[in-house]
Design a protein around this motif. Sequence first.
Motif, short mmCIF file in Angstrom:
data_model
loop_
_atom_site.label_atom_id
_atom_site.label_comp_id
_atom_site.label_asym_id
_atom_site.label_seq_id
_atom_site.Cartn_x
_atom_site.Cartn_y
_atom_site.Cartn_z
N PRO A 1 -2.65 -0.27 -4.70
CA PRO A 1 -3.42 0.22 -3.55
C PRO A 1 -2.80 1.49 -2.98
O PRO A 1 -1.58 1.59 -2.82
CB PRO A 1 -3.35 -0.94 -2.56
CG PRO A 1 -3.25 -2.15 -3.44
CD PRO A 1 -2.36 -1.71 -4.58
N LEU A 2 -3.65 2.46 -2.65
CA LEU A 2 -3.18 3.82 -2.40
C LEU A 2 -4.04 4.49 -1.34
O LEU A 2 -5.27 4.41 -1.38
CB LEU A 2 -3.27 4.59 -3.72
CG LEU A 2 -2.90 6.06 -3.77
CD1 LEU A 2 -1.43 6.25 -3.46
CD2 LEU A 2 -3.21 6.62 -5.16
N VAL A 3 -3.37 5.14 -0.39
CA VAL A 3 -4.04 5.98 0.60
C VAL A 3 -3.42 7.37 0.46
O VAL A 3 -2.19 7.50 0.46
CB VAL A 3 -3.84 5.45 2.03
CG1 VAL A 3 -4.32 6.48 3.06
CG2 VAL A 3 -4.57 4.13 2.21
N ALA A 4 -4.25 8.40 0.34
CA ALA A 4 -3.73 9.75 0.13
C ALA A 4 -4.61 10.78 0.84
O ALA A 4 -5.78 10.52 1.15
CB ALA A 4 -3.65 10.07 -1.36
N THR A 5 -4.02 11.95 1.06
CA THR A 5 -4.74 13.03 1.71
C THR A 5 -5.49 13.88 0.68
O THR A 5 -5.13 13.94 -0.50
CB THR A 5 -3.78 13.92 2.51
OG1 THR A 5 -2.65 14.26 1.69
CG2 THR A 5 -3.30 13.21 3.76
N ASN A 6 -6.51 14.56 1.18
CA ASN A 6 -7.38 15.37 0.34
C ASN A 6 -6.81 16.79 0.26
O ASN A 6 -7.32 17.73 0.87
CB ASN A 6 -8.79 15.38 0.94
CG ASN A 6 -9.79 16.04 0.02
OD1 ASN A 6 -9.46 16.47 -1.08
ND2 ASN A 6 -11.02 16.15 0.47
N VAL A 7 -5.73 16.94 -0.50
CA VAL A 7 -5.08 18.25 -0.62
C VAL A 7 -4.77 18.54 -2.09
O VAL A 7 -4.59 17.62 -2.90
CB VAL A 7 -3.77 18.33 0.19
CG1 VAL A 7 -4.04 18.15 1.67
CG2 VAL A 7 -2.75 17.29 -0.27
N GLY A 8 -4.69 19.84 -2.42
CA GLY A 8 -4.26 20.27 -3.75
C GLY A 8 -5.06 19.63 -4.86
O GLY A 8 -6.30 19.57 -4.82
N ILE B 1 0.86 -1.19 0.00
CA ILE B 1 0.00 0.00 0.00
C ILE B 1 0.89 1.23 0.00
O ILE B 1 1.75 1.37 0.88
CB ILE B 1 -0.92 0.05 1.24
CG1 ILE B 1 -1.81 -1.19 1.31
CG2 ILE B 1 -1.77 1.32 1.23
CD1 ILE B 1 -2.60 -1.29 2.61
N MET B 2 0.71 2.11 -0.96
CA MET B 2 1.45 3.36 -0.96
C MET B 2 0.66 4.41 -0.19
O MET B 2 -0.57 4.53 -0.38
CB MET B 2 1.74 3.87 -2.37
CG MET B 2 2.73 5.02 -2.37
SD MET B 2 3.19 5.59 -4.01
CE MET B 2 1.82 6.67 -4.36
N VAL B 3 1.34 5.16 0.67
CA VAL B 3 0.69 6.19 1.48
C VAL B 3 1.26 7.55 1.10
O VAL B 3 2.47 7.75 1.08
CB VAL B 3 0.89 5.93 2.98
CG1 VAL B 3 0.11 6.96 3.79
CG2 VAL B 3 0.44 4.52 3.35
N VAL B 4 0.36 8.49 0.80
CA VAL B 4 0.75 9.87 0.45
C VAL B 4 0.11 10.78 1.50
O VAL B 4 -1.05 11.17 1.37
CB VAL B 4 0.27 10.24 -0.96
CG1 VAL B 4 0.72 11.65 -1.33
CG2 VAL B 4 0.77 9.24 -1.99
N PRO B 5 0.86 11.12 2.58
CA PRO B 5 0.28 11.89 3.68
C PRO B 5 0.44 13.40 3.55
O PRO B 5 0.41 14.13 4.53
CB PRO B 5 1.10 11.37 4.88
CG PRO B 5 2.46 11.12 4.29
CD PRO B 5 2.23 10.67 2.86
#
Length: 408
Positions: A315-322, A292-296
């Motif tokens: 699979p990817l988890v990321a923040t709601n930015v930009g 799982i790649m995480v983009v915090p």
Amino acid sequence: MSASATLSIASRPDATTGGVSPTSHRILHVFRAPVGGLFRHVVDLARLQAAAGHEVGIVCDASTGGERAAQALADLASSLSLGVVRVPMHRNPHHSDLTALRTLGERARVTGATVLHGHGAKGGVYARTARVTGAVPIRAYTPHGGSYNYKPGTLRHRFYMGVERLLALRTDVFLFESEYVAGRHRAHAGRPRLARIVHNGICEAEFLPVAPTADAYDLLYIGELRDAKGVPFLLEALANLRRKGRSLRLLMVGSGPDADLLAARVRAMGLGHAVAFEPPQPIRAVLARGRIMVVPSLAESLPYVVLEAAAAQHPLVATNVGGIPEIFGTAASHLVPPRDADALEDAIVRVIDEAPDARAAWFADLGASVQARFSMKRMGADVLSGYAAAFRARADARAVAVGVDQAL
């Protein structure tokens, strides 16, 4: 002088052509650091533009990027008929800026540049303020986030947005890489005279799925090692998960100004045996080493690392930015708020605990959505369309000026 060189020089906009868009451009891409997504964007554009028959060159910083940047520029050399000039450039205002501006102005004159395309805050300043004698090139600007990511209301944000308002007067076309950055410009620097949204694009080969290796890490971070990328919140989420009995391991791939501080934080949190650091390397090989790649991130524009992972159905988890919601499209509801380790932890658990078939279908759908919207060929065509619109606007302005003179 060769016949092709003569044709290119004769077709550049000047008093004899009335500013009409030339059939062949001479393009200088100007930016500071040959690293990260901005550099990838320039490299892709240079190849596309050279393949389309334009002459392309680069002006960038002499001290950043190391051997990796030097090799990338050497690999690109066959597409750079106008060559590469590297000169010292500092992130913040510095007395060396005067030397860089003189170098760029002279390079534009010698090459007969018809387009100066600045990338990032520093490249944008240089491309739009360099003094060029002779025929005046159009000046294009792609921000790549940069100063637009400073927190509104702060002294630094007000200063840089004031600079952007002034520089807009010397910008023939803005080529915003995301609607997010375009919106920030409209809100804080005014509405541009001419602007296009040109999303970053990736090539067809990058849409092939990447399967994890047998010994893959549970979590993967790829990017700059600095606090602004939200890494402390990822480490906090990892520590929480491990305290709750999930023996997860994290691979962090990248470099940056906070590398030593982050390594020390990992040790202080008792995560030394659970976190590994490695230098930057090709992304698809790295994707295979994490489940799982995480983009915090705390701030972004339109990050290539998210595009590349989504395209590979990773699979990817990321923040709601930009501009990240622009990449996720209808799946943007899965994004998590920044600066929230608990929300990051919950999102990681949700992906881990998802049934394998459902998880694969979820990210296959995201990959298909990205493939339909973020084509490299479309990116290249949209940039050239932006240049053409700028040349037309200049020609129209000259025609109006001539008409006023004749009327008087």
